[in-house]
Design an enzyme around this catalytic site. Structure first.
Site, mmCIF file in Angstrom:
data_model
loop_
_atom_site.group_PDB
_atom_site.id
_atom_site.type_symbol
_atom_site.label_atom_id
_atom_site.label_comp_id
_atom_site.label_asym_id
_atom_site.label_seq_id
_atom_site.Cartn_x
_atom_site.Cartn_y
_atom_site.Cartn_z
ATOM 1 N N ASP A 50 -0.279 1.025 -20.230
ATOM 2 C CA ASP A 50 -1.736 1.625 -20.175
ATOM 3 C C ASP A 50 -1.324 3.016 -19.402
ATOM 4 O OD1 ASP A 50 -4.130 1.398 -20.349
ATOM 5 O OD2 ASP A 50 -4.755 0.309 -18.736
ATOM 6 N N HIS B 171 0.877 -1.023 0.012
ATOM 7 C CA HIS B 171 -0.117 0.026 0.040
ATOM 8 C C HIS B 171 0.735 1.292 -0.033
ATOM 9 C CE1 HIS B 171 -2.936 3.074 1.025
ATOM 10 N NE2 HIS B 171 -2.079 3.331 1.905
ATOM 11 N N LEU B 172 0.593 2.394 -0.808
ATOM 12 C CA LEU B 172 1.176 3.408 -0.947
ATOM 13 C C LEU B 172 0.050 4.510 -0.699
ATOM 14 C CD1 LEU B 172 3.813 2.973 -4.068
ATOM 15 C CD2 LEU B 172 4.399 2.728 -1.636
#
Length: 309
Positions: A217, A90-91
């Site tokens: 992407d 998680h950032l």
């Protein structure tokens, strides 16, 4: 969910945190644990494992270059109710703002990484070996990727090719045209593409293309920043032409001038850039047509018509 994460990651404490998110493909939630905070992406489709395995391989490949920050992936886990989830670091990200120029610099470094490996090998030995596609130290001299990746939920064909034009026309555009043929049998799209594929090699005349590791992407929804610098996520990586990366970057919201100035200071535009960019945008219009329906038909056909002029 908490019990499954405890079992698969060998954790004793798993608690939902306040961070959640998601897009049109998958949903996500953060969890606090004794090993720090993880972000878990969940998708209930039957092909979710393949999609997440491709994303994990992409994140790992970008991580190995040590050029630009991505969340560190942890594990792909099957769900008992169907589908799968991807666990990653998680950032605490926020929208891209101050780090736009740094994103341009670091993205260029990512794209130049493989070329710099080749230059290093040339300097050391005078010879270049065939890359196997899976090492952080091997120069990759072909176009493709060692894993199936997905742009959205459609699997990409990443079979290795020696020639970029062959790879792009066969494994990117033709695949999308074939999918349209199955779903709608659009005659005009088929006829325009039959003309355009004959002209495609002319767009690359005189251009030396070194395979570059791409995010694949990179639109505005797949970038963010930390205090320490930019972050990119949700990749669909492969080794391709660096210009391909900039196609979707300018389509949906786009990036500011500082991003492009910083990027092109390291990778200058070459003759024919604008027309090739339009050719690369064609893939994304077709991909969106296949994902979201005929609202993207007009953009796809007008792009092909303009390339034929």
């Amino acid at each position: 969910m908490e019990a499954l994460l405890k079992k698969e990651l060998n954790l004793s404490r798993v608690k939902v945190s306040g961070h959640s998110g998601g897009g049109c493909i998958s949903q996500g939630q953060s969890y606090d644990t004794e090993r720090g905070c993880f972000y878990v992406k969940v998708n209930h489709k039957s092909e979710a494992r393949k999609m997440f395995e491709g994303e994990m391989a992409s994140l790992e490949a970008i991580l190995q270059t040590d050029t630009i920050r991505v969340p560190k992936p942890e594990k792909v886990i099957d769900q008992s109710t169907g589908g799968a989830m991807l666990v990653m670091e998680h950032l605490d990200m926020r929208s891209l703002n101050r780090q736009s120029a740094k994103l341009g610099e670091q993205l260029a470094d990512l794209h130049l990484h493989n070329q710099r490996l080749r230059e290093k090998l040339d300097k050391e030995s005078g010879t270049v070996g065939k890359g196997a596609g899976q090492s952080d130290v091997s120069y990759i001299d072909r176009f493709g990727f060692h894993a199936v990746t997905c742009c959205g939920y459609i699997p990409l064909v990443n079979d290795w090719q020696e020639d970029w034009v062959t790879f792009y026309t066969r494994h990117r555009i033709q695949v999308q045209i074939d999918l349209l043929e199955e779903s709608s049998g659009d005659r005009e799209a088929r006829e325009l593409w039959s003309q355009l594929q004959l002209k495609a090699p002319q767009l690359f005349s005189g251009v030396d293309i070194v395979p570059a590791l791409l995010h694949g992407d990179l639109w505005g929804g797949n970038v963010a920043e930390l205090d320490t610098g930019p972050v990119i996520f949700d990749p669909a990586s492969f080794y391709g032409h660096s210009e391909f990366e900039l196609a979707i970057a300018g389509m949906f919201g786009g990036f500011g001038s500082s991003f492009y100035s910083a990027y092109h200071s390291k990778i200058p535009k070459t003759p024919g850039f604008e027309k090739r960019l339009k050719f690369y945008q064609l893939f994304h219009y077709l991909n969106h047509w296949n994902h979201f329906g005929s609202g993207y038909r007009g953009s796809s056909l007008s792009t092909m018509r303009s390339l034929l002029k």
